[in-house]
Design a protein around this motif. Structure first.
Motif, PDB file in Angstrom:
ATOM      1  N   PRO A 162       0.768  -1.314   0.046  1.00  0.00           N
ATOM      2  CA  PRO A 162       0.099   0.243  -0.007  1.00  0.00           C
ATOM      3  C   PRO A 162       0.822   1.254   0.002  1.00  0.00           C
ATOM      4  O   PRO A 162       0.329   2.315   0.073  1.00  0.00           O
ATOM      5  N   LEU A 163       2.218   1.387  -0.037  1.00  0.00           N
ATOM      6  CA  LEU A 163       2.864   2.440   0.007  1.00  0.00           C
ATOM      7  C   LEU A 163       4.064   2.269  -1.154  1.00  0.00           C
ATOM      8  O   LEU A 163       4.336   1.250  -1.561  1.00  0.00           O
ATOM      9  N   GLN A 164       4.370   3.351  -1.753  1.00  0.00           N
ATOM     10  CA  GLN A 164       5.454   3.385  -2.597  1.00  0.00           C
ATOM     11  C   GLN A 164       6.285   4.594  -2.371  1.00  0.00           C
ATOM     12  O   GLN A 164       6.137   5.547  -1.840  1.00  0.00           O
ATOM     13  N   VAL A 165       7.441   4.624  -3.104  1.00  0.00           N
ATOM     14  CA  VAL A 165       8.445   5.870  -3.126  1.00  0.00           C
ATOM     15  C   VAL A 165       8.839   6.220  -4.251  1.00  0.00           C
ATOM     16  O   VAL A 165       9.084   5.561  -5.298  1.00  0.00           O
ATOM     17  N   ALA A 166       8.988   7.670  -4.442  1.00  0.00           N
ATOM     18  CA  ALA A 166       9.575   8.302  -5.686  1.00  0.00           C
ATOM     19  C   ALA A 166      10.600   9.090  -5.220  1.00  0.00           C
ATOM     20  O   ALA A 166      10.671   9.967  -4.049  1.00  0.00           O
ATOM     21  N   GLU A 180       5.995  19.491 -10.753  1.00  0.00           N
ATOM     22  CA  GLU A 180       5.772  19.201  -9.260  1.00  0.00           C
ATOM     23  C   GLU A 180       5.085  17.933  -9.092  1.00  0.00           C
ATOM     24  O   GLU A 180       4.218  17.781  -9.786  1.00  0.00           O
ATOM     25  N   PHE A 181       5.576  17.449  -8.123  1.00  0.00           N
ATOM     26  CA  PHE A 181       4.647  16.104  -7.791  1.00  0.00           C
ATOM     27  C   PHE A 181       3.277  16.532  -6.868  1.00  0.00           C
ATOM     28  O   PHE A 181       3.382  17.460  -5.979  1.00  0.00           O
ATOM     29  N   VAL A 182       2.321  15.718  -7.474  1.00  0.00           N
ATOM     30  CA  VAL A 182       1.175  16.126  -7.045  1.00  0.00           C
ATOM     31  C   VAL A 182       0.378  14.805  -6.490  1.00  0.00           C
ATOM     32  O   VAL A 182       0.359  13.901  -7.025  1.00  0.00           O
ATOM     33  N   LEU A 183      -0.631  15.043  -5.244  1.00  0.00           N
ATOM     34  CA  LEU A 183      -1.474  14.251  -4.772  1.00  0.00           C
ATOM     35  C   LEU A 183      -2.600  14.594  -4.540  1.00  0.00           C
ATOM     36  O   LEU A 183      -2.973  15.667  -4.228  1.00  0.00           O
ATOM     37  N   THR A 184      -3.585  13.633  -4.799  1.00  0.00           N
ATOM     38  CA  THR A 184      -5.032  14.284  -4.472  1.00  0.00           C
ATOM     39  C   THR A 184      -5.627  12.901  -3.266  1.00  0.00           C
ATOM     40  O   THR A 184      -5.332  11.834  -3.566  1.00  0.00           O
ATOM     41  N   GLU A 185      -6.519  13.327  -2.678  1.00  0.00           N
ATOM     42  CA  GLU A 185      -7.299  12.417  -1.889  1.00  0.00           C
ATOM     43  C   GLU A 185      -8.655  12.491  -1.927  1.00  0.00           C
ATOM     44  O   GLU A 185      -9.140  13.731  -1.994  1.00  0.00           O
ATOM     45  N   ALA A 203      16.072  13.730  -2.598  1.00  0.00           N
ATOM     46  CA  ALA A 203      15.082  13.271  -1.343  1.00  0.00           C
ATOM     47  C   ALA A 203      13.950  12.338  -2.127  1.00  0.00           C
ATOM     48  O   ALA A 203      13.643  12.058  -3.186  1.00  0.00           O
ATOM     49  N   ALA A 204      13.334  11.771  -1.163  1.00  0.00           N
ATOM     50  CA  ALA A 204      12.230  10.822  -1.571  1.00  0.00           C
ATOM     51  C   ALA A 204      10.790  11.222  -0.975  1.00  0.00           C
ATOM     52  O   ALA A 204      10.740  11.863   0.051  1.00  0.00           O
ATOM     53  N   VAL A 205       9.591  10.868  -1.749  1.00  0.00           N
ATOM     54  CA  VAL A 205       8.351  11.183  -1.194  1.00  0.00           C
ATOM     55  C   VAL A 205       7.770   9.622  -1.016  1.00  0.00           C
ATOM     56  O   VAL A 205       7.808   9.012  -2.018  1.00  0.00           O
ATOM     57  N   HIS A 238      14.118  13.884 -14.040  1.00  0.00           N
ATOM     58  CA  HIS A 238      14.231  12.207 -13.758  1.00  0.00           C
ATOM     59  C   HIS A 238      14.159  11.963 -12.571  1.00  0.00           C
ATOM     60  O   HIS A 238      14.121  12.544 -11.451  1.00  0.00           O
ATOM     61  N   VAL A 239      13.128  10.962 -12.368  1.00  0.00           N
ATOM     62  CA  VAL A 239      12.673  10.359 -10.990  1.00  0.00           C
ATOM     63  C   VAL A 239      12.952   8.570 -11.022  1.00  0.00           C
ATOM     64  O   VAL A 239      12.766   7.943 -12.210  1.00  0.00           O
ATOM     65  N   LEU A 240      13.353   8.278  -9.961  1.00  0.00           N
ATOM     66  CA  LEU A 240      13.381   6.836  -9.590  1.00  0.00           C
ATOM     67  C   LEU A 240      12.122   6.405  -9.022  1.00  0.00           C
ATOM     68  O   LEU A 240      11.795   7.207  -7.924  1.00  0.00           O
TER      69      LEU A 240
END
Length: 248
Positions: A162-166, A180-185, A203-205, A238-240
């Motif tokens: 249920p979790l991941q990392v960028a 920009e990295f965007v999240l919605t809930e 850095a990681a989110v 670039h993103v991992l």
């Protein structure tokens, strides 16, 4: 084959994995539980970020390449690594999982799910592989001017962590602008709430793949989350991405 290649998830954690383990996980766990995401301090240095971003052009490291526009995913492209994963990617995948499995189990208990996750990532991958989910999911993403990623979820099969990392490999303001990295809930009976997450290079989110539990007046309810990337205005980004379940 890159010198970073190694066998998947069966090596002792090295220096980068130790850096992940040394993060303030109490703070990160609190933020993940409260908001569904958390941002770490840089886990990779500038040179390490450049090395990982540079892997994108080595086709031998990847099992597939996705051009987003062809699938209406947005614009830009990404590639899924093949096994064996590059050493640093495998290292971070194992190290992050060890500290996120307790959160995953707490969330599933709160949501009355009978699914629990083992302490070791290797054991969880065995569960995925037994169900036919054998394709590795860590990926590199590359965006240019005008590129973006539509809001989405990375599921890939029955077994979903249920979790991941960028991890941002490029330097904002120097290598690119925008993006920009965007999240919605989406909470029950409410409109979607957006969140723009600021990241520095390396850095990681850490964020929810699909649903997370939120305590309300009538008990715990499910909040559905999605993620994406806003349009890149200049340069390259670039993103991992570290996804802990494998794909069908």
């Amino acid at each position: 084959m890159s010198s970073l290649a190694t066998r998947p998830a069966d090596r002792a954690v090295g220096r980068i994995g130790e850096h992940v383990a040394s993060l303030d996980w109490q703070r990160l766990h609190e933020a993940i539980d409260e908001r569904g995401f958390a941002v770490t301090e840089p886990v990779l240095g500038k040179a390490e970020c450049r090395t990982l971003a540079g892997l994108y052009d080595d086709a031998s490291l990847f099992r597939s390449r996705i051009v987003m526009a062809r699938h209406s995913f947005g614009r830009g492209e990404y590639q899924y690594f093949s096994y064996p994963l590059p050493e640093w990617v495998a290292e971070m995948r194992v190290a992050f999982y060890a500290h996120l499995a307790p959160v995953a189990n707490r969330w599933h208990a709160a949501l009355n799910s009978g699914i629990r996750f083992p302490d070791e990532h290797r054991d969880f991958l065995n569960r995925c592989h037994d169900a036919g989910q054998t394709q590795p999911t860590p990926l590199l993403l590359r965006y240019g001017v005008g590129d973006y990623n539509c809001l989405h979820q990375d599921l890939y099969g029955e077994h979903v962590f249920p979790l991941q990392v960028a991890i941002l490999l490029s330097e904002p303001g120097a290598d690119f602008t925008g993006g920009e990295f965007v999240l919605t809930e989406q909470r029950p009976r409410m409109q979607s709430r957006p969140e723009v997450v600021g990241l520095t290079q390396g850095a990681a989110v850490v964020f929810a793949v699909n649903e997370r539990p939120v305590a309300g007046k009538r008990g715990v309810y499910r909040v559905r989350m999605r993620h994406g990337v806003s349009q890149v205005k200049s340069g390259h980004r670039h993103v991992l991405g570290l996804i802990f379940h494998d794909a069908l």
